[in-house]
Design a protein around this motif. Structure first.
Motif: not given
Length: 462
Positions: A57, A60-61, A63, A162-164, A181, A183-184
């Motif tokens: 990564e 990766s978080h 946005k 997912c948080t972003d 993001s 990651y998401d």
């Protein structure tokens, strides 16, 4: 006075050696994960599909605007909520808000396509009007409208962890309130590729769209250059099984790629690639190929069906059985698709194993009674489900209230071996130093004391 001084120094050194030997040596297992590769894209991630393990990564978080990789969520929700033979009718909004200078296949007002035809157009040709028509259709089917579908996108994203992420349209066209993001996006893509219908559509290189009430038949070709030579054959990748491209001036290039090799399925997401829409040598492809090769060359998948999980001696729940994975006799079995992913040099037995039992749940017609989670180097590397099959025996399972059982086969693999080696080296060095100090004490200090005693006696005789 000097003798006392040397004695104190010796005692202090021996005490220090003792303390060092008593200290727990903790070499972090995550130090033994393979080094990553350099990428030009602003954000990137590689995730293994079966376990969700993140192999690489880079920011990766963060946005970013996703552009057309948004359509992975759109297609997934359409598959989850519709039959493929449902008829989608194109509205004025679908046609006139999403064509012009965007990706489209020039559908007309009132045109009718099946849901399946729409999804191929969305994934292969990145058709924005088809994505909008799909969103409208699903929203109306759920008793609402286009915005109902957008709300569903955000709800599903939260369900996937997912948080972003915040979706504000179904196709990724420029919107300040639309972001995700890497990651998401990997989480969303993981859920998508595990759906067999999505996997088939995303992996299609080209197909034909039959004639409709407004247009003659036409071909559809995949824009992903690692799967199909849409604009160049330079980046064709034998292990690629699908993906989705994306580009807007604000987002720059984005790319999601699925690849399989030797039983391992990887997702690679790169965002904010340094490129232009017409640059076929975009770094999103070179970055993706480098990242996938890194994943395939440095990690391997281990089947959990061949691994012992726990035995009757280690938990009070079971009797008569050497292992709950004795499929011929044992009443307990794990799900057949359990896997863990580890660096090539690490054995599956090196992972830290945690078994959690809980109240029985019905899952796929079986009695689910627990989960097994595996970690290595502070990362979750796999899990599997424990099922109870009471029909296989006359024994009754002893009940328990949310008991957690944790087993460490080693201290995270190589860490245990290296800890032991380092500890033995320290013990050896300290032992040698202690012996040297003893010899020094005997031959130097005691010798000096004897000389002082002789001198003292000679002086008294005088």
């Amino acid at each position: 006075m000097k003798i006392k001084k040397y004695t104190r120094v010796t005692a202090f050194f021996l005490a220090v050696c003792t303390v060092l030997l008593m200290l727990p040596l903790s070499v972090r297992a995550d130090e033994y994960w393979p080094d990553g590769v350099k990428t030009q894209s602003k954000s990137a991630i590689v995730m293994e599909v079966n376990t969700g393990t993140v192999l690489y990564e880079k920011k990766s978080h963060e946005k970013h605007y996703p552009a057309s990789i948004t359509k992975i969520m759109t297609v997934l929700l359409a598959i989850e909520n519709c039959d493929m033979d449902e008829v989608v009718t194109f509205s004025a909004d679908a046609v006139f808000k999403n064509e012009g200078d965007t990706s489209h296949i020039a559908r007309n007002l009132g045109e009718k396509l099946t849901m399946e035809q729409c999804l191929y157009a969305v994934m292969l040709e990145s058709a924005n009007e088809c994505a909008y028509a799909v969103a409208e259709h699903v929203g109306q089917k759920l008793g609402g409208d286009y915005r109902t579908f957008i709300d569903l996108m955000n709800k599903r994203a939260k369900e996937l962890g997912c948080t972003d992420t915040h979706f504000n349209n179904c196709n990724g066209l420029p919107d300040e309130d639309h972001w995700v993001s890497a990651y998401d996006m990997a989480l969303i893509s993981r859920a998508a590729i595990q759906n067999p219908v999505f996997k088939k559509v995303a992996g299609t290189k080209s197909t034909y769209l039959d004639a409709t009430n407004k247009h003659a038949a036409r071909s559809l070709t995949n824009h992903h250059n690692m799967l199909y030579p849409y604009s160049t054959s330079q980046f064709l990748y034998d292990d690629c099984i699908g993906g989705k491209t994306g580009y807007t001036s604000a987002a720059q290039s984005t790319l999601v790629t699925f690849a399989e090799r030797d039983g391992m399925t990887l997702i690679c997401v790169v965002m904010k690639g340094v490129s232009s829409k017409t640059n076929i040598n975009s770094n999103i492809y070179t970055d993706t190929i480098s990242l996938l090769e890194y994943g395939f060359n440095n990690y391997q998948v281990h089947e959990l069906s061949n691994q012992s999980t726990t035995s009757s001696e280690e938990t009070p729940f079971f009797t008569q059985f050497d292992s709950i994975l004795d499929f011929e006799n044992a009443p307990l079995q794990t799900s057949g698709n359990g896997k863990i992913i580890l660096p090539n040099s690490v054995k599956s037995s090196d992972a830290v194993q945690k078994v959690v039992f809980f109240d029985t749940k019905e899952l796929d017609g079986k009695h689910k009674i627990g989960d097994v989670t595996y970690t290595y180097g502070n990362k979750t590397v796999g899990d599997t489900t424990i099922y109870f099959e009471p029909d296989t025996i006359d024994n009754q399972l002893v009940t328990s209230d949310d008991i957690t059982y944790t087993k460490k086969t080693t201290i995270a693999g190589k860490t245990a071996t290296r800890n032991h080696l380092i500890r033995m080296i320290i013990i050896g060095v300290c032992a040698v130093l202690v012996v040297l100090f003893i010899l020094v004490y005997i031959f130097v200090i005691l010798g000096r004391r004897k000389r002082l005693d002789r001198t003292y006696r000679r002086n008294r005789k005088r």
